[in-house]
Design an enzyme around this catalytic site. Structure first.
Site, PDB file in Angstrom:
ATOM      1  N   ASP A  29       0.839  -1.199   0.000  1.00 55.33           N
ATOM      2  CA  ASP A  29       0.000   0.000   0.000  1.00 55.33           C
ATOM      3  C   ASP A  29       0.874   1.249   0.000  1.00 55.33           C
ATOM      4  OD1 ASP A  29      -2.461  -1.184   0.045  1.00 55.33           O
ATOM      5  OD2 ASP A  29      -2.559  -1.291   2.235  1.00 55.33           O
ATOM      6  N   LYS A  85      -1.800   0.683  -8.046  1.00 56.93           N
ATOM      7  CA  LYS A  85      -1.618   0.742  -9.501  1.00 56.93           C
ATOM      8  C   LYS A  85      -2.046  -0.533 -10.210  1.00 56.93           C
ATOM      9  CE  LYS A  85       1.858   4.287  -9.720  1.00 56.93           C
ATOM     10  NZ  LYS A  85       3.280   4.444  -9.519  1.00 56.93           N
TER      11      LYS A  85
END
Ligand SMILES: C[S@@+](CC[C@H](N)C(=O)[O-])C[C@H]1O[C@@H](n2cnc3c(N)ncnc32)[C@H](O)[C@@H]1O
Length: 410
Positions: free
Chosen positions: A199, A221
């Site tokens: 994260d 992403k």
């Protein structure tokens, strides 16, 4: 026969379960050694007129049998192993002579040369027992032991399992951001990982330490196409685990405090993938603490409540009972609340919380960029704008904010 440099000790692991072990002397040496003998399942008899309170407690708990008297010849009968550590050197000498006669391996606290065995410095990490002997230098043994155990724990010494690998994911709480604040287990699993899904929050510095073959995936992403972002993360974990990789899902704070850890654990369970959850230090306690604010304090706050502030109090999606929270006298800790703090403060005041209730925002706690901004419920909206406070920040509300040496003025 005494050991010498040409004849180093022969290391061995004794399997003592159910076997008679005699300990002579109930002082500090016995106190230190007994727990490992008990853990090994030995049938332990202690012979000693007195014992330390901890050793006494072991006898009271039935972990050892205590014969309350001095050593007498014959006490070692039937023993497989003896620990001789009485305060009386003469008794020790007689006991070790008996051990020699009866071929009972024995260690002696007062005279290593006269002993037939030496106790190594030992330590354990995840199923590996480390035992170090250096001859006559126990501090050196302990230092080598510490270095090896620490290396195993933090993963700098690799101890790969050579059993066939079943797909596996570790959901690891990485703590609030300072790389030193991950647990020992979390760090070891990270060091053993082939794939790390990380994260934005949490100890990102640790990622730089990973060897080049480790694939680091930024969870934010992962393309989600027709899935929800969380579903795409779950799928990534499942796919990498099924491909036989050791997968670590590195999360900020604790995986189960506003971390969606349970959703990931459930998705893995549904896919039949084994999963372990490693707790982490949650920002809800550690970030206030890093800024000098205790979430509880004797005589000041007897409770703390951790609340998500990601939706405003009047938002129909809100599950938080702000009216009840306003009545509490303890500490309120709000995560994900920077954007909505103005509305939250209004709601708390509307439900009766005093406008001058102290409040602090701690941004990027435990990192080099940590900063604390103090305010009150009445002033917080203005202070956040003036000081340009941004997420991630933990907001602490209540009298504990006014405690402590690190208090700054609003
Ligand atoms: C999605 S929640 C995750 C909480 C995390 N699982 C935990 O136990 O700390 C993210 C929020 O945690 C708080 N947070 C996490 N790390 C922080 C840090 N280093 N400094 C300040 N706040 C932090 C912020 O309120 C942020 O918006």
């Amino acid at each position: 026969m005494a050991e010498n440099a040409e004849h180093p000790a022969y290391p061995v692991g004794l399997r003592l379960t159910g076997r008679r072990v005699v300990v002579i002397g109930g002082g500090q040496v016995a106190q230190r050694r007994l727990p490992a003998l008990i853990a090994a399942g030995a049938d332990i008899t202690l012979v000693s007129p007195s014992a330390t309170p901890s050793v006494e407690a072991m006898a009271e708990a039935g972990e050892i049998t205590w014969t309350r008297r001095r050593y007498e010849d014959g006490d070692l009968a039937g023993a497989w192993y003896a620990l001789i550590a009485a305060t009386d050197p003469e008794a020790n000498a007689r006991a070790s002579a008996e051990a020699e006669r009866n071929r009972v391996w024995c260690v002696r606290s007062d005279d290593a040369e006269a002993a037939t065995a030496w106790t190594p410095a030992t330590g354990r990490s995840e199923g590996v027992t480390v035992a170090v002997l250096t001859g006559h230098d126990p501090r050196r043994s302990a230092a080598v032991r510490d270095a090896i155990v620490e290396g195993l724990r933090d993963g700098s010494i690799a101890a790969p399992h050579h059993r066939s690998r079943t797909p596996f994911v570790a959901l690891v709480g990485g703590g609030p951001g300072d790389p030193d604040l991950i647990t020992v287990r979390g760090r070891r699993l990270l060091a053993e990982a082939d794939v790390v899904v990380a994260d934005r929050l949490g100890p990102r510095d640790l990622l730089d330490e990973l060897p080049p073959h480790v694939e680091v995936i930024d969870a934010a992403k992962i393309p989600y196409g027709r899935f929800m972002a969380q579903e795409a993360i779950n799928n990534a974990l499942i796919e990498h685990a099924k491909a036989g990789k050791s997968v670590v899902r590195l999360k900020g704070g604790d995986p189960f405090v506003f971390g969606r850890g349970m959703e990931e654990a459930q998705a893995l369970a549904e896919a039949g993938i084994a999963c372990t959850v490693v707790p982490g230090i949650s920002s809800s306690i550690s970030v206030p603490g890093a800024a000098g604010i205790p979430v509880t304090h004797r005589g000041v706050a007897h409770e703390f409540t951790v609340v998500s502030g990601h939706v405003a109090p009047d938002d129909p999606r809100s599950l938080v009972d702000w009216a009840s929270l306003a009545k509490l006298t303890g500490t309120l800790v709000i995560l994900m609340g920077v954007d909505k703090i103005g509305a939250i403060a209004e709601a708390l005041m509307a439900h009766g919380k005093a406008p001058d209730t102290p409040l602090a925002l701690v941004q990027e706690g435990t990192t080099a960029s940590q900063r604390r901004v103090d305010a009150t419920l009445a002033t917080v909206a203005r202070r956040v704008a003036e000081e340009d406070v941004r997420p991630p920040a933990v907001i602490v509300i209540g009298p504990v904010v006014a405690e402590g040496p690190l208090k700054t003025t609003a």
